[in-house]
Each structure stands twice: as structure tokens, then as C-alpha cells.
Scaffold this active site. Structure first.
Site, PDB file in Angstrom:
ATOM      1  N   ARG A  12       0.982  -1.129  -0.236  1.00 59.38           N
ATOM      2  CA  ARG A  12       0.201  -0.003  -0.035  1.00 59.38           C
ATOM      3  C   ARG A  12       1.078   1.342   0.078  1.00 59.38           C
ATOM      4  NH1 ARG A  12      -3.419  -2.416  -1.846  1.00 59.38           N
ATOM      5  NH2 ARG A  12      -5.508  -3.020  -0.960  1.00 59.38           N
ATOM      6  N   HIS A  31      -0.170   0.030  -9.732  1.00 60.22           N
ATOM      7  CA  HIS A  31      -0.869  -0.850  -9.052  1.00 60.22           C
ATOM      8  C   HIS A  31      -1.560  -1.986  -9.950  1.00 60.22           C
ATOM      9  CE1 HIS A  31      -3.564  -0.799  -5.106  1.00 60.22           C
ATOM     10  NE2 HIS A  31      -3.393  -2.084  -5.569  1.00 60.22           N
TER      11      HIS A  31
HETATM   12  P1  NDP Z   1      -2.591 -11.248   5.310  1.00 55.65           P
HETATM   13  O1  NDP Z   1      -3.616 -10.444   5.988  1.00 55.65           O
HETATM   14  O2  NDP Z   1      -2.521 -12.558   4.829  1.00 55.65           O
HETATM   15  O3  NDP Z   1      -1.027 -10.979   5.936  1.00 55.65           O
HETATM   16  C1  NDP Z   1      -0.906  -9.900   6.749  1.00 55.65           C
HETATM   17  C2  NDP Z   1       0.793 -10.189   7.234  1.00 55.65           C
HETATM   18  O4  NDP Z   1       1.321  -8.750   7.948  1.00 55.65           O
HETATM   19  C3  NDP Z   1       0.658 -10.902   8.473  1.00 55.65           C
HETATM   20  O5  NDP Z   1       1.894 -11.659   8.458  1.00 55.65           O
HETATM   21  C4  NDP Z   1       0.707 -10.228   9.535  1.00 55.65           C
HETATM   22  O6  NDP Z   1       1.311 -10.753  10.754  1.00 55.65           O
HETATM   23  C5  NDP Z   1       1.448  -9.062   9.145  1.00 55.65           C
HETATM   24  N1  NDP Z   1       1.213  -7.550  10.043  1.00 55.65           N
HETATM   25  C6  NDP Z   1      -0.061  -7.088  10.050  1.00 55.65           C
HETATM   26  N2  NDP Z   1       0.350  -6.134  10.672  1.00 55.65           N
HETATM   27  C7  NDP Z   1       1.686  -6.076  11.469  1.00 55.65           C
HETATM   28  C8  NDP Z   1       2.306  -5.381  12.168  1.00 55.65           C
HETATM   29  N3  NDP Z   1       1.944  -4.305  12.968  1.00 55.65           N
HETATM   30  N4  NDP Z   1       3.479  -5.754  12.347  1.00 55.65           N
HETATM   31  C9  NDP Z   1       4.300  -6.966  11.838  1.00 55.65           C
HETATM   32  N5  NDP Z   1       3.636  -7.432  11.028  1.00 55.65           N
HETATM   33  C10 NDP Z   1       2.167  -7.360  10.924  1.00 55.65           C
HETATM   34  O7  NDP Z   1      -2.461 -10.220   3.947  1.00 55.65           O
HETATM   35  P2  NDP Z   1      -1.858 -10.550   2.734  1.00 55.65           P
HETATM   36  O8  NDP Z   1      -0.610 -11.371   2.472  1.00 55.65           O
HETATM   37  O9  NDP Z   1      -3.254 -11.257   1.890  1.00 55.65           O
HETATM   38  O10 NDP Z   1      -2.069  -9.279   1.727  1.00 55.65           O
HETATM   39  C11 NDP Z   1      -0.969  -8.285   2.161  1.00 55.65           C
HETATM   40  C12 NDP Z   1      -1.091  -6.873   1.599  1.00 55.65           C
HETATM   41  O11 NDP Z   1      -0.810  -6.770   0.153  1.00 55.65           O
HETATM   42  C13 NDP Z   1      -2.900  -6.509   1.460  1.00 55.65           C
HETATM   43  O12 NDP Z   1      -3.309  -6.130   2.899  1.00 55.65           O
HETATM   44  C14 NDP Z   1      -2.870  -5.401   0.424  1.00 55.65           C
HETATM   45  O13 NDP Z   1      -2.485  -4.276   1.039  1.00 55.65           O
HETATM   46  C15 NDP Z   1      -1.709  -5.859  -0.476  1.00 55.65           C
HETATM   47  N6  NDP Z   1      -1.909  -6.339  -1.791  1.00 55.65           N
HETATM   48  C16 NDP Z   1      -1.451  -5.451  -2.886  1.00 55.65           C
HETATM   49  C17 NDP Z   1      -1.712  -5.857  -4.072  1.00 55.65           C
HETATM   50  C18 NDP Z   1      -1.110  -5.054  -5.343  1.00 55.65           C
HETATM   51  O14 NDP Z   1      -1.536  -5.481  -6.502  1.00 55.65           O
HETATM   52  N7  NDP Z   1      -0.408  -4.361  -5.103  1.00 55.65           N
HETATM   53  C19 NDP Z   1      -2.697  -6.897  -4.533  1.00 55.65           C
HETATM   54  C20 NDP Z   1      -2.888  -7.895  -3.321  1.00 55.65           C
HETATM   55  C21 NDP Z   1      -2.711  -7.293  -2.074  1.00 55.65           C
HETATM   56  P3  NDP Z   1       0.664 -12.303  11.281  1.00 55.65           P
HETATM   57  O15 NDP Z   1       0.705 -13.161  10.510  1.00 55.65           O
HETATM   58  O16 NDP Z   1       1.240 -12.288  12.663  1.00 55.65           O
HETATM   59  O17 NDP Z   1      -0.837 -11.999  11.683  1.00 55.65           O
HETATM   60  C1  OXD Z   2      -5.949  -5.691  -3.251  1.00 57.67           C
HETATM   61  C2  OXD Z   2      -5.291  -4.812  -4.432  1.00 57.67           C
HETATM   62  O1  OXD Z   2      -5.887  -5.319  -2.117  1.00 57.67           O
HETATM   63  O2  OXD Z   2      -5.662  -5.049  -5.587  1.00 57.67           O
HETATM   64  O3  OXD Z   2      -6.276  -6.845  -3.764  1.00 57.67           O
HETATM   65  O4  OXD Z   2      -4.546  -3.945  -4.086  1.00 57.67           O
END
Ligand code: NDP
Ligand code: OXD
Length: 313
Positions: A228, A276
């Protein structure tokens, strides 16, 4: 009844796929005629301010994106309605494709060789083997863990940072604020796959770039942000790229999207901008996923991939 509220996406295509899969379960767009009281599910992406007005009988809010920051910060998000986010093999594969391509590009010093080519400069510098390069992944969720496993398979030395510890073969796991600096200090290529929450906002800043390992990657450590734009301070990225604190950056997301024409990032040396597109939600697999969620829930089965609203992801 399912209401679609998808901005900047091919809404008619989603409607057509979902209608086919859901059969006689009605699917409507906001431009169709319907009674708000009949809406049980809303599938949303970048919802407008009035998105939830009058929807008093919702059983679930469905997020067509994996990230739910846009929903959770919505001023009128209904309270106590579960949010189901998108989790999908194709989206995960596409994200790992993006991460692997960019890690490999920085590891093999493509910026440097491109400059040499343009200058007709034949200087042999041999990039180190992948096992000498540490890739640090911020966020070890669905996307971070998949990218980590693929990079480990390519021979990289991979570490990850999350809230809770992970046990994965070949991965060094760091967790929490206490281990953040140790995680950064030996990282050559930093990959961001965190959700956007109040805790992670602005995490990609100059102070943290200064903590990355120097001396291993020619030109300085590299940053890859596919998560993000709210994580990054773009003035800090420009500064760090200009003074060598960062050697290169690949950015798929931005503080303001679309990236304004006035942004210095467009012409920033060693900065690779994509609009994006790292991993979009495919209407084909997306419709199958959400049709299954609705059908199962209507049969009384529990919802899957429900967001923890308190945690913010
Ligand atoms: P998940 O919810 O599966 O994973 C999030 C991870 O971040 C977890 O490992 C979590 O830890 C960790 N985390 C969250 N908050 C903290 C913190 N404060 N400190 C340390 N670690 C933290 O999300 P996804 O993997 O499915 O997706 C991640 C992000 O990718 C989405 O939220 C989205 O913003 C972005 N995205 C971007 C896209 C693009 O096209 N550019 C497409 C799709 C997604 P824990 O495992 O311990 O809970
Ligand atoms: C998502 C994205 O969050 O596309 O899936 O950014």
C-alpha cells in the site's frame, strides 16, 4: 440479493460471472432497481461515501480486494457485519511473480547494466550468488509467505517480519517491534507485503531505510513495495535514492493513486514504477470464490477469510 459496488473494475463482467454462478440468487448493480432491505451481501471495492446507506439487512460485506484498508476506514462502515476478504491462488501467484521479478532484477543489478549499456561502458562486475543476498519480507501472511517460499526455492537468504513468529523451512522469522531493527539490519532487498493499518502507516521511511545492510548489493539496498502507498514516505524514497541510502526501488503503489504527473518518482533514477498491477483480482476466479462464499453461507456454513476488524487486517 447481492449488490455489486466496484469502482475502477470491470463491474459488468463481475456481474455476468456471478449471475451465471449464482443461478436464481439475484445480483444487482447500483444502477439497477432494487429495495435496500433485500440486499444481504455487498461486494465492494473503493466504496463511495453512501455505499452502505439503507443497507440494514447485510449478512456480510465482501471485499473484492485482498487488502481491506479502504473498507475499514470507510466513515459509514456498518458495525458488527463480518467482512470477507479475497484470498485466491491466482492473485497470490501474480504477487509472487511480481516480487520474484523485481528481487531478481535488483539482485542482478539491471539498473547498473542498463546505465553501462547506454554509456557503451563494458565493465565486468559479477553479482553475488542468490544465497549471499538477504531478502527481508515485511508481512508473512498469504502473500508474504508464498513469496518467501518461492524466493527460498531460488536460493535467496530469506527472512520475514510479522506480528507472530512463523516456522517455515529455510526462513528466519522476526516478530514485533522489538525485532524490527534486527530484521532490517541484515536485509539487502526489502519487500513490503504488509496490510495498511495505523501501525504500519509510514513504515517505509528514511530512518528505516538507513538501517538496511549496505555493501552487499552494488549501489545500495533495494526497496520493493507491492502493498500500500500509505506505507511509504515518497519524499524519503526520493531522498534515499539520491543520496545512496537506497540503491533502487520498485513501487507498485503510491500515496496518491493514480500517481500524479507532478510526482518526482516518474523520472527518478533507479526507481521502477508500475500502476498498482502487481496482482489484480480476476473476475473469473473472484466470482467463483464469492459465489461459493454466498452459497455456503446461505446453507448455514461459516464465512471464510473473515477480517479481524480490531487488528485491522
Ligand atoms: P495477510 O492478512 O494474509 O497478511 C498480513 C501479514 O502482515 C501477516 O503476516 C501479519 O502478521 C503481518 N502484519 C500485520 N500487521 C503487522 C504489524 N503491525 N507488525 C508486523 N506484522 C504485521 O495479508 P495478505 O498477505 O493477503 O496481503 C497483504 C497486503 O498486500 C494487503 O493487505 C494489500 O494491502 C496488499 N495487496 C496489494 C496488491 C497489489 O496489487 N499491489 C494486491 C493484493 C494485496 P501475522 O501473520 O502475525 O498476523
Ligand atoms: C488488493 C489490491 O488489495 O489489488 O487486492 O490492492
Amino acid at each position: 440479493m447481492l449488490l455489486l459496488h466496484l469502482q475502477d473494475i470491470d463491474e459488468p463482467r463481475w456481474k455476468q460471472r456471478l449471475s451465471t454462478l449464482l443461478g436464481d440468487y439475484p445480483v444487482v448493480l447500483r444502477s439497477d432497481t432494487y429495495h435496500c432491505d433485500d440486499i444481504r451481501y455487498i461486494l465492494a471495492w473503493k466504496p463511495y461515501a453512501d455505499a452502505f446507506d439503507g443497507l440494514n439487512n447485510l449478512k456480510a460485506i465482501l471485499s473484492s480486494g485482498a487488502g481491506v484498508d479502504g473498507l475499514l476506514t470507510h466513515k459509514n462502515l456498518p458495525k458488527n457485519v463480518p467482512i470477507v476478504r479475497f484470498v485466491d491462488d491466482e492473485l497470490t501467484q501474480c504477487m509472487s511473480d511480481y516480487v520474484v521479478a523485481n528481487v531478481t532484477m535488483h539482485h542482478r543489478c539491471h539498473s547498473r547494466y542498463r546505465d553501462d549499456q547506454l554509456a557503451k561502458n563494458w565493465t565486468q562486475f559479477y553479482p553475488p550468488p542468490a544465497w549471499d543476498i538477504r531478502v527481508g519480507i515485511l508481512g508473512l501472511g498469504v502473500l508474504g509467505l508464498d513469496a518467501a517460499k518461492r524466493l527460498i526455492g531460488l536460493g535467496f537468504d530469506v527472512r520475514g517480519w510479522s506480528r507472530s513468529k512463523k516456522i517455515v523451512d529455510g526462513l528466519s522469522s522476526f516478530s514485533g517491534a522489538d525485532e524490527f531493527d534486527a530484521f532490517l539490519s541484515d536485509t539487502d532487498i526489502l519487500v513490503d507485503l504488509l496490510p495498511l493499518t495505523p501501525e504500519t502507516m509510514g513504515i517505509l521511511n528514511y530512518e528505516n531505510f538507513s538501517k538496511l545492510r549496505t555493501g552487499r548489493l552494488k549501489g545500495g539496498p533495494a526497496l520493493i513495495n507491492a502493498a500500500r502507498g500509505g506505507h511509504q514516505k515518497e519524499t524519503d524514497i526520493v531522498k534515499a535514492l539520491n543520496d545512496g541510502t537506497l540503491g533502487a526501488a520498485s513501487l507498485d503503489v503510491f500515496e496518491v493513486e493514480p500517481l500524479p504527473a507532478s510526482s518526482p518518482l516518474w523520472s527518478q533514477k533507479n526507481c521502477y514504477v508500475t500502476p498498482h498491477i502487481a496482482a489484480i483480482s480476476n473476475p473469473q476466479s473472484g466470482a467463483s470464490y464469492f459465489a461459493r462464499v454466498i452459497r455456503d453461507h446461505e446453507k448455514g456454513m461459516p464465512l471464510i477469510n473473515v477480517v479481524d476488524v480490531k487488528r485491522g487486517y
